[in-house]
Design a protein around this motif. Sequence first.
Motif, short mmCIF file in Angstrom:
data_model
loop_
_atom_site.label_atom_id
_atom_site.label_comp_id
_atom_site.label_asym_id
_atom_site.label_seq_id
_atom_site.Cartn_x
_atom_site.Cartn_y
_atom_site.Cartn_z
N ALA A 62 45.66 46.22 45.27
CA ALA A 62 45.13 44.91 44.87
C ALA A 62 44.04 45.06 43.81
O ALA A 62 44.02 44.34 42.81
CB ALA A 62 44.58 44.18 46.10
N ALA A 63 43.12 45.99 44.04
CA ALA A 63 42.04 46.20 43.06
C ALA A 63 42.60 46.66 41.72
O ALA A 63 42.14 46.23 40.66
CB ALA A 63 41.04 47.22 43.61
N ALA A 64 43.62 47.52 41.75
CA ALA A 64 44.22 48.01 40.51
C ALA A 64 44.90 46.88 39.75
O ALA A 64 44.75 46.77 38.52
CB ALA A 64 45.24 49.11 40.84
N PHE A 65 45.63 46.06 40.44
CA PHE A 65 46.33 44.93 39.82
C PHE A 65 45.35 44.01 39.10
O PHE A 65 45.52 43.66 37.93
CB PHE A 65 47.10 44.19 40.90
CG PHE A 65 47.77 42.92 40.43
CD1 PHE A 65 48.87 42.97 39.59
CD2 PHE A 65 47.31 41.68 40.83
CE1 PHE A 65 49.50 41.81 39.16
CE2 PHE A 65 47.93 40.52 40.42
CZ PHE A 65 49.02 40.59 39.58
N LEU A 66 44.30 43.62 39.79
CA LEU A 66 43.31 42.71 39.21
C LEU A 66 42.55 43.36 38.06
O LEU A 66 42.33 42.73 37.02
CB LEU A 66 42.33 42.27 40.30
CG LEU A 66 42.91 41.29 41.33
CD1 LEU A 66 41.98 41.19 42.52
CD2 LEU A 66 43.12 39.92 40.72
N ALA A 67 42.16 44.62 38.21
CA ALA A 67 41.40 45.30 37.17
C ALA A 67 42.23 45.47 35.91
O ALA A 67 41.75 45.24 34.79
CB ALA A 67 40.93 46.67 37.67
#
Length: 499
Positions: A62-67
């Motif tokens: 999730a953090a990777a997708f948003l970043a």
Amino acid sequence: MTTLVFVRRFLTDYLRNPVNLLLLAVVPAVFVVVVAGSMADAAKLLGGPGGAAVQTATAGWAAAFLAGIAMYFQTAATRDTDRRVVIAGLPATRLVAARLATGLALALFAAAVAVAALAFRTGIDAPVRVAAGTAMFAVIYLAIGTVVGATVPNPVNGTILVLFVWILDVFFGPAMGARDWAATRGLPTHFVTLWMVDLPSGHAGRIGDLGWALTWTVGALATAWALAAARTRTARSRSHHARPGGVAAQLAAASHAAWRDARRNRALWVLFVAVPVVFIITADIVTPNQPILVTVTEYGRHLARSFAMPQVHGATMAPIAIASLAALVGLFAMLDSRHGDRRAALAGLRPGALLSARLGVLAVAALAATAVSLAATALVFDAARWPTYAAANVLIAFTYALIGALLAPIFGRVGGVFIAFLLPFLDIGIVQSPMLNPEPTTLSRLLPGYGGSRILLDGALTTHFDETRPLLIGLTWLTVLALTVALAYRHTTRPARGR
């Protein structure tokens, strides 16, 4: 102090659209709280560890997708502005530091929300390891977003490319079952995932999984800094040719202008070929040859039949790729043309002609994605009735192209990309999946992909058509969406009346 001022300004600009902040909180919660269980079940079916390992990895995903998406727009959409600021006297290093610090702040916020959601859902046995791993996910994709943004200015191409890397990284990474597959060891978060979920790789050598994870993180950040600095130091911008066609040409040939605009974006058509082919064929390679029970309807009777898992997985890969691509194209086709079409309407061109041109481009793009996906699917899967299977994919493509068109005026670029990917992923990939839900659920019947998905399985696995009701539901969704797009388009392109 100058860098901090710019960071504050960049964050303020990002948060002008409150949807962006909302999605920074909602997307991690959806991945970790709503989707984690289904992803763990899917990983177990595909031979992965499943359970806590996958649920832990969802925080990093999730953090990777948003970043990645947030940093892509921080880089690609500000190229000319940043060059002017550098020409005005701000050192390029400070501007690059401000951009990366802004992306890092957004990434760490998303990571914090994801870790908090994970702690709420399952608890965390190793909080330091999970928090550090999630932060490394975010930093690596911060760099990927920067690299793509510095080299691919077109938003459709850029977002599809970032999502393409993310999809390969997640679905063919060690948590989903490809732990020992040599071809996936070069994926960006391969070693980060293994270290974060405490699954020793056995192929990291003396440096270890943590060593390779840190190497990827530092190397990615250094690459991002170098490209971003080179991008801002280029003071001479390339000349932009004015788009041909004045008012008279637009009045005479709106469709021709729309097609010419679409043909300029050749990289989009390349991605339309690469994304489905790689996604579908690679998914088939990593799917174990095991039986799975799926409920199908044959001559009016509901039957639980056993199929080979690659057969079912192969049938359901195409609509996921098609829906995501169609939604993204629908989003940007309407978003990027809104101001130009409003000016054309002000000059006297009827909104109906403009809308027909835009929908024509959407239809051909959706059909192109469908054709390529079906061709790739035919290499690994043989449907029982190809015409029905193909028609179901076309229905899904048109449905999500219209949904993407509706997202444009509501969510804008950043929020729209999140939703354009998240909705088909949840709908087609999770809720409608026969591997995770052998029978349709109440939720699946309420989502736009229900009709197309049921027809798709009917054409893929049975010899007789028995899905008349889902067909009517799918056509109803399509009609309602088309009417809504028409009304929204007329509203956005209607010239403002003077008081």
